[in-house]
Design an enzyme around this catalytic site. Structure first.
Site, PDB file in Angstrom:
ATOM      1  N   ASN A   1     -35.440 -52.339  24.605  1.00 25.40           N
ATOM      2  CA  ASN A   1     -36.488 -50.911  25.318  1.00 25.40           C
ATOM      3  C   ASN A   1     -37.691 -51.310  24.440  1.00 25.40           C
ATOM      4  O   ASN A   1     -38.013 -52.116  23.990  1.00 25.40           O
ATOM      5  CB  ASN A   1     -35.493 -49.832  24.699  1.00 25.40           C
ATOM      6  CG  ASN A   1     -35.515 -49.464  23.589  1.00 25.40           C
ATOM      7  OD1 ASN A   1     -36.667 -49.836  22.928  1.00 25.40           O
ATOM      8  ND2 ASN A   1     -33.976 -49.604  23.069  1.00 25.40           N
TER       9      ASN A   1
ATOM     10  N   ALA B   1     -35.301 -44.936  15.909  1.00 24.59           N
ATOM     11  CA  ALA B   1     -34.683 -46.760  16.882  1.00 24.59           C
ATOM     12  C   ALA B   1     -34.418 -45.647  18.691  1.00 24.59           C
ATOM     13  O   ALA B   1     -34.018 -44.897  18.106  1.00 24.59           O
ATOM     14  CB  ALA B   1     -33.719 -46.759  15.729  1.00 24.59           C
TER      15      ALA B   1
ATOM     16  N   LYS C   1     -26.201 -70.733  28.150  1.00 23.26           N
ATOM     17  CA  LYS C   1     -26.766 -69.691  29.122  1.00 23.26           C
ATOM     18  C   LYS C   1     -25.895 -69.012  30.498  1.00 23.26           C
ATOM     19  O   LYS C   1     -25.666 -70.054  30.787  1.00 23.26           O
ATOM     20  CB  LYS C   1     -27.447 -70.974  29.438  1.00 23.26           C
ATOM     21  CG  LYS C   1     -29.044 -70.088  30.101  1.00 23.26           C
ATOM     22  CD  LYS C   1     -29.804 -71.090  30.484  1.00 23.26           C
ATOM     23  CE  LYS C   1     -30.920 -70.101  30.885  1.00 23.26           C
ATOM     24  NZ  LYS C   1     -32.379 -71.402  31.570  1.00 23.26           N
TER      25      LYS C   1
ATOM     26  N   PRO D   1     -21.879 -48.777  18.997  1.00 26.54           N
ATOM     27  CA  PRO D   1     -21.482 -46.597  17.584  1.00 26.54           C
ATOM     28  C   PRO D   1     -22.917 -46.371  17.899  1.00 26.54           C
ATOM     29  O   PRO D   1     -23.996 -46.907  17.645  1.00 26.54           O
ATOM     30  CB  PRO D   1     -21.301 -47.649  15.876  1.00 26.54           C
ATOM     31  CG  PRO D   1     -22.149 -49.793  16.857  1.00 26.54           C
ATOM     32  CD  PRO D   1     -21.822 -49.436  18.097  1.00 26.54           C
ATOM     33  N   ASP D   2     -22.793 -44.683  17.716  1.00 26.14           N
ATOM     34  CA  ASP D   2     -24.076 -44.094  16.761  1.00 26.14           C
ATOM     35  C   ASP D   2     -24.446 -44.301  15.694  1.00 26.14           C
ATOM     36  O   ASP D   2     -23.700 -43.965  14.694  1.00 26.14           O
ATOM     37  CB  ASP D   2     -24.103 -43.096  17.422  1.00 26.14           C
ATOM     38  CG  ASP D   2     -25.045 -41.802  17.745  1.00 26.14           C
ATOM     39  OD1 ASP D   2     -25.962 -42.070  16.849  1.00 26.14           O
ATOM     40  OD2 ASP D   2     -24.853 -41.342  19.129  1.00 26.14           O
ATOM     41  N   ILE D   3     -25.681 -44.747  15.231  1.00 26.37           N
ATOM     42  CA  ILE D   3     -25.375 -44.582  13.874  1.00 26.37           C
ATOM     43  C   ILE D   3     -25.952 -43.745  13.360  1.00 26.37           C
ATOM     44  O   ILE D   3     -25.406 -43.340  11.817  1.00 26.37           O
ATOM     45  CB  ILE D   3     -26.807 -45.388  13.536  1.00 26.37           C
ATOM     46  CG1 ILE D   3     -26.364 -47.360  14.969  1.00 26.37           C
ATOM     47  CG2 ILE D   3     -27.152 -45.527  12.555  1.00 26.37           C
ATOM     48  CD1 ILE D   3     -27.911 -47.635  14.735  1.00 26.37           C
TER      49      ILE D   3
ATOM     50  N   PHE E   1     -34.305 -37.942  16.721  1.00 25.26           N
ATOM     51  CA  PHE E   1     -35.151 -38.831  17.562  1.00 25.26           C
ATOM     52  C   PHE E   1     -34.770 -38.655  19.194  1.00 25.26           C
ATOM     53  O   PHE E   1     -33.647 -39.131  19.595  1.00 25.26           O
ATOM     54  CB  PHE E   1     -36.970 -39.954  17.444  1.00 25.26           C
ATOM     55  CG  PHE E   1     -37.743 -39.267  17.002  1.00 25.26           C
ATOM     56  CD1 PHE E   1     -37.651 -39.107  15.121  1.00 25.26           C
ATOM     57  CD2 PHE E   1     -38.483 -39.175  17.167  1.00 25.26           C
ATOM     58  CE1 PHE E   1     -38.478 -38.916  14.607  1.00 25.26           C
ATOM     59  CE2 PHE E   1     -39.558 -38.820  16.557  1.00 25.26           C
ATOM     60  CZ  PHE E   1     -39.913 -39.281  14.779  1.00 25.26           C
TER      61      PHE E   1
ATOM     62  N   LYS F   1     -28.344 -32.520  21.332  1.00 22.71           N
ATOM     63  CA  LYS F   1     -27.819 -34.053  20.527  1.00 22.71           C
ATOM     64  C   LYS F   1     -28.115 -33.301  19.274  1.00 22.71           C
ATOM     65  O   LYS F   1     -27.284 -34.146  18.208  1.00 22.71           O
ATOM     66  CB  LYS F   1     -28.907 -34.848  20.704  1.00 22.71           C
ATOM     67  CG  LYS F   1     -28.960 -35.971  21.642  1.00 22.71           C
ATOM     68  CD  LYS F   1     -30.490 -36.912  21.972  1.00 22.71           C
ATOM     69  CE  LYS F   1     -29.632 -37.030  23.871  1.00 22.71           C
ATOM     70  NZ  LYS F   1     -30.822 -38.078  23.630  1.00 22.71           N
TER      71      LYS F   1
ATOM     72  N   LYS G   1     -24.645 -34.985  17.489  1.00 23.83           N
ATOM     73  CA  LYS G   1     -24.254 -35.747  16.212  1.00 23.83           C
ATOM     74  C   LYS G   1     -24.658 -34.996  14.919  1.00 23.83           C
ATOM     75  O   LYS G   1     -24.543 -34.734  13.826  1.00 23.83           O
ATOM     76  CB  LYS G   1     -25.523 -36.256  16.683  1.00 23.83           C
ATOM     77  CG  LYS G   1     -25.563 -36.920  18.121  1.00 23.83           C
ATOM     78  CD  LYS G   1     -26.989 -37.964  17.735  1.00 23.83           C
ATOM     79  CE  LYS G   1     -26.662 -38.427  19.419  1.00 23.83           C
ATOM     80  NZ  LYS G   1     -27.319 -40.450  19.028  1.00 23.83           N
TER      81      LYS G   1
HETATM   82  O1  PMT Z   1     -41.294 -47.455  18.595  1.00 25.58           O
HETATM   83  P1  PMT Z   1     -42.069 -46.364  19.221  1.00 25.58           P
HETATM   84  O2  PMT Z   1     -42.859 -47.267  20.227  1.00 25.58           O
HETATM   85  O3  PMT Z   1     -43.059 -45.776  18.145  1.00 25.58           O
HETATM   86  O4  PMT Z   1     -41.960 -45.361  20.201  1.00 25.58           O
HETATM   87  C1  PMT Z   1     -41.510 -44.139  19.338  1.00 25.58           C
HETATM   88  C2  PMT Z   1     -40.407 -43.881  20.408  1.00 25.58           C
HETATM   89  C3  PMT Z   1     -40.593 -43.419  21.286  1.00 25.58           C
HETATM   90  C4  PMT Z   1     -38.602 -45.151  20.536  1.00 25.58           C
HETATM   91  C5  PMT Z   1     -39.114 -42.825  19.374  1.00 25.58           C
HETATM   92  O5  PMT Z   1     -40.224 -41.785  18.873  1.00 25.58           O
HETATM   93  C6  PMT Z   1     -38.244 -42.640  19.618  1.00 25.58           C
HETATM   94  O6  PMT Z   1     -38.096 -41.059  20.514  1.00 25.58           O
HETATM   95  N1  PMT Z   1     -36.697 -42.515  19.074  1.00 25.58           N
HETATM   96  C7  PMT Z   1     -35.339 -42.574  20.225  1.00 25.58           C
HETATM   97  C8  PMT Z   1     -35.020 -42.659  21.385  1.00 25.58           C
HETATM   98  C9  PMT Z   1     -34.055 -42.572  22.334  1.00 25.58           C
HETATM   99  O7  PMT Z   1     -34.399 -42.679  22.920  1.00 25.58           O
HETATM  100  O8  PMT Z   1     -32.958 -42.435  21.017  1.00 25.58           O
HETATM  101  P2  PMT Z   1     -31.995 -41.531  21.959  1.00 25.58           P
HETATM  102  O9  PMT Z   1     -31.874 -39.997  22.840  1.00 25.58           O
HETATM  103  O10 PMT Z   1     -31.244 -42.400  22.671  1.00 25.58           O
HETATM  104  O11 PMT Z   1     -30.687 -40.788  20.822  1.00 25.58           O
HETATM  105  C10 PMT Z   1     -30.822 -39.799  19.629  1.00 25.58           C
HETATM  106  C11 PMT Z   1     -30.944 -40.700  18.438  1.00 25.58           C
HETATM  107  O12 PMT Z   1     -30.277 -41.248  18.447  1.00 25.58           O
HETATM  108  C12 PMT Z   1     -32.143 -41.055  17.921  1.00 25.58           C
HETATM  109  O13 PMT Z   1     -32.770 -41.054  16.709  1.00 25.58           O
HETATM  110  C13 PMT Z   1     -31.201 -42.180  17.495  1.00 25.58           C
HETATM  111  O14 PMT Z   1     -32.290 -43.596  17.027  1.00 25.58           O
HETATM  112  C14 PMT Z   1     -30.199 -42.420  17.079  1.00 25.58           C
HETATM  113  N2  PMT Z   1     -28.551 -42.964  17.886  1.00 25.58           N
HETATM  114  C15 PMT Z   1     -29.067 -43.405  19.299  1.00 25.58           C
HETATM  115  C16 PMT Z   1     -28.023 -44.284  19.799  1.00 25.58           C
HETATM  116  C17 PMT Z   1     -27.510 -45.046  18.327  1.00 25.58           C
HETATM  117  N3  PMT Z   1     -26.287 -45.831  19.186  1.00 25.58           N
HETATM  118  N4  PMT Z   1     -27.273 -44.959  17.074  1.00 25.58           N
HETATM  119  C18 PMT Z   1     -28.545 -43.620  16.904  1.00 25.58           C
HETATM  120  O15 PMT Z   1     -28.435 -43.526  15.816  1.00 25.58           O
END
Ligand code: PMT
Length: 400
Positions: A208, A273, A287, A303-305, A321, A335, A339
């Site tokens: 992404n 992240a 490939k 997995p959800d970290i 985030f 969330k 979570k």
């Molecule tokens: O990196 P930049 O270009 O500065 O952009 C910043 C950002 C927009 C990426 C950042 O501000 C942000 O919003 N990050 C979360 C992105 C997101 O869409 O998260 P999510 O809705 O998929 O997940 C929710 C939360 O769970 C996040 O904290 C994510 O890190 C965490 N997560 C999600 C999925 C997963 N498998 N493991 C996780 O830990």
């Protein structure tokens, strides 16, 4: 922080605000600081070395290749002497040279050679300040851990009105005397940042647009707030903020493994992240070939970290985030609850110039019993506001 007995190297560059340099030196020496001044060639058109020598009580340093000055105190010695390097006023040209590591005069050479804390007080025409090149240079300098003082806005010497005036000498002295905000002193903060990459075959992957800027800005602000910071970083093109430890990973599974290892000694876990939600069920050894008009791949959930860390017994304070394009509040709160997080910062990614891969962002933070909207602006500023909220809620939670 008292400035008494601090060695301050004041770099003066060539802008009209250089006429304020003698007053700045007087105010610094009045606080008990030892001040030595470095003047660029163009600065000497605006302020005389003689007056700066008189107020600082020390010879003014002007040229890199000056045998007499080098014999008295060589430039490396001068760089080592300084506790603080303060560049005021700093022109757009000097900021550009500093951002790119040019060392073509005494001041820019000292900047590269010193380990002193660096403060920069920019001063320039408002349009020059707004110029994309200056803003890019500003971003590079801030990312390198340099503290910017101002600029202020108001009427300028050229008659324009806008942002670009140097802060007043008294405000500069106050700013460098204020103790750095140490709200997170000694705490262990782990931050996930950037995207993950999930391979499909030896040459392709899904990922992404996350640049890592939000996570790295938080890392830098946490370090300045006194924390021991570890960044678990997906692939990004950013330099590690000074003083932070960085662990590079590629996939979500690698990020999870490193996060679990770091969580054992972590007070606050911040997940910025953008983790890929799915990965290919099977990664092809060779490939993938264009053998048919359609290609069907099967994906499995990653997995959800963050949820894994939040579920740990005696785990850290967790901050998630959420990047949402609709129903921002509802999805973010969902969330937070699902979570089992302590806090979540939601960005509305439909707003142009904010969020993914930009220098600016807007965050609305939610916790179980309340919420706060942070002012839209630079990720570096948002990082500081967010960490203040985190520090308060972390302490409240600890004190029961
Ligand atoms: O990196 P930049 O270009 O500065 O952009 C910043 C950002 C927009 C990426 C950042 O501000 C942000 O919003 N990050 C979360 C992105 C997101 O869409 O998260 P999510 O809705 O998929 O997940 C929710 C939360 O769970 C996040 O904290 C994510 O890190 C965490 N997560 C999600 C999925 C997963 N498998 N493991 C996780 O830990």
């Amino acid at each position: 922080m008292s400035l008494a007995n601090k060695n301050i190297l004041l770099g003066v560059t060539g802008g009209i605000a250089a006429y304020k340099a003698p007053d700045l030196v007087r105010k610094l020496t009045a606080e008990g600081a030892n001040v030595r001044v470095v003047l660029t060639d163009s600065a000497s058109e605006f302020v005389s070395p003689m007056s700066l020598q008189a107020v600082s009580g020390n010879p003014v340093h002007q040229h890199l290749l000056d045998a007499d000055a080098e014999a008295a105190m060589g430039h490396i010695e001068l760089a080592k002497w300084a506790d603080i390097l303060l560049i005021a006023p700093a022109t757009a040209n000097t900021m550009a040279k500093l951002a790119h590591g040019l060392a073509d005069d005494l001041l820019t050479t000292l900047f590269l050679a010193t380990t002193a804390t660096v403060y920069i007080a920019p001063a320039m025409n408002q349009q020059m300040w707004k110029a994309p090149a200056t803003q890019r240079n500003l971003s590079v300098l801030e990312t390198s851990g340099i503290t910017m003082l101002g600029p202020d806005s108001g009427e300028q010497a050229c008659g324009d009105v806008g942002t670009g005036r140097m802060l007043e000498p008294l405000d500069i002295v106050r700013a460098i005397s204020v103790p750095r905000n140490q709200e997170l002193a000694g705490m262990n903060v782990v931050i996930t940042a950037g995207p993950t990459r999930e391979p499909l075959d030896p040459v392709r992957y899904i990922s992404n647009h996350s640049s890592g800027k939000m996570g790295y800005a938080i890392a830098q602000a946490a370090r300045l707030a006194g924390a021991n910071v570890t960044i678990i970083s997906g692939p990004v093109a950013l330099t590690t903020p000074p003083g932070c430890q960085r662990i590079d990973v590629i996939t979500a599974e690698e990020m999870l493994n490193k996060a679990k290892a770091e969580a054992t000694n972590c007070d606050i876990f911040i997940a910025t992240a953008a983790v890929a939600d799915y990965r290919a069920a099977e990664v092809a050894d060779n490939k993938l070939k264009k053998s048919s008009d359609e290609l069907t791949l099967t994906f499995v959930k990653n997995p959800d970290i963050l949820a894994t860390i939040a579920a740990l017994e005696d785990g850290p304070f967790t901050v998630g985030f959420a990047a949402e394009s609709q129903n921002v509040e509802a999805y973010a709160k969902d969330k937070l609850i699902r979570k089992k997080l302590d806090m979540i910062a939601a960005n509305d990614i439909t707003r142009e110039g904010l969020g993914f891969n930009s220098d600016d962002n807007a965050l609305h933070v939610y916790w179980q019993t309340g919420d706060a909207e942070l002012p839209t602006g630079k990720k570096s500023e948002l990082a500081k506001s967010l960490l203040s909220l985190v520090a308060t809620h972390y302490k409240n939670k600890k004190s029961g």
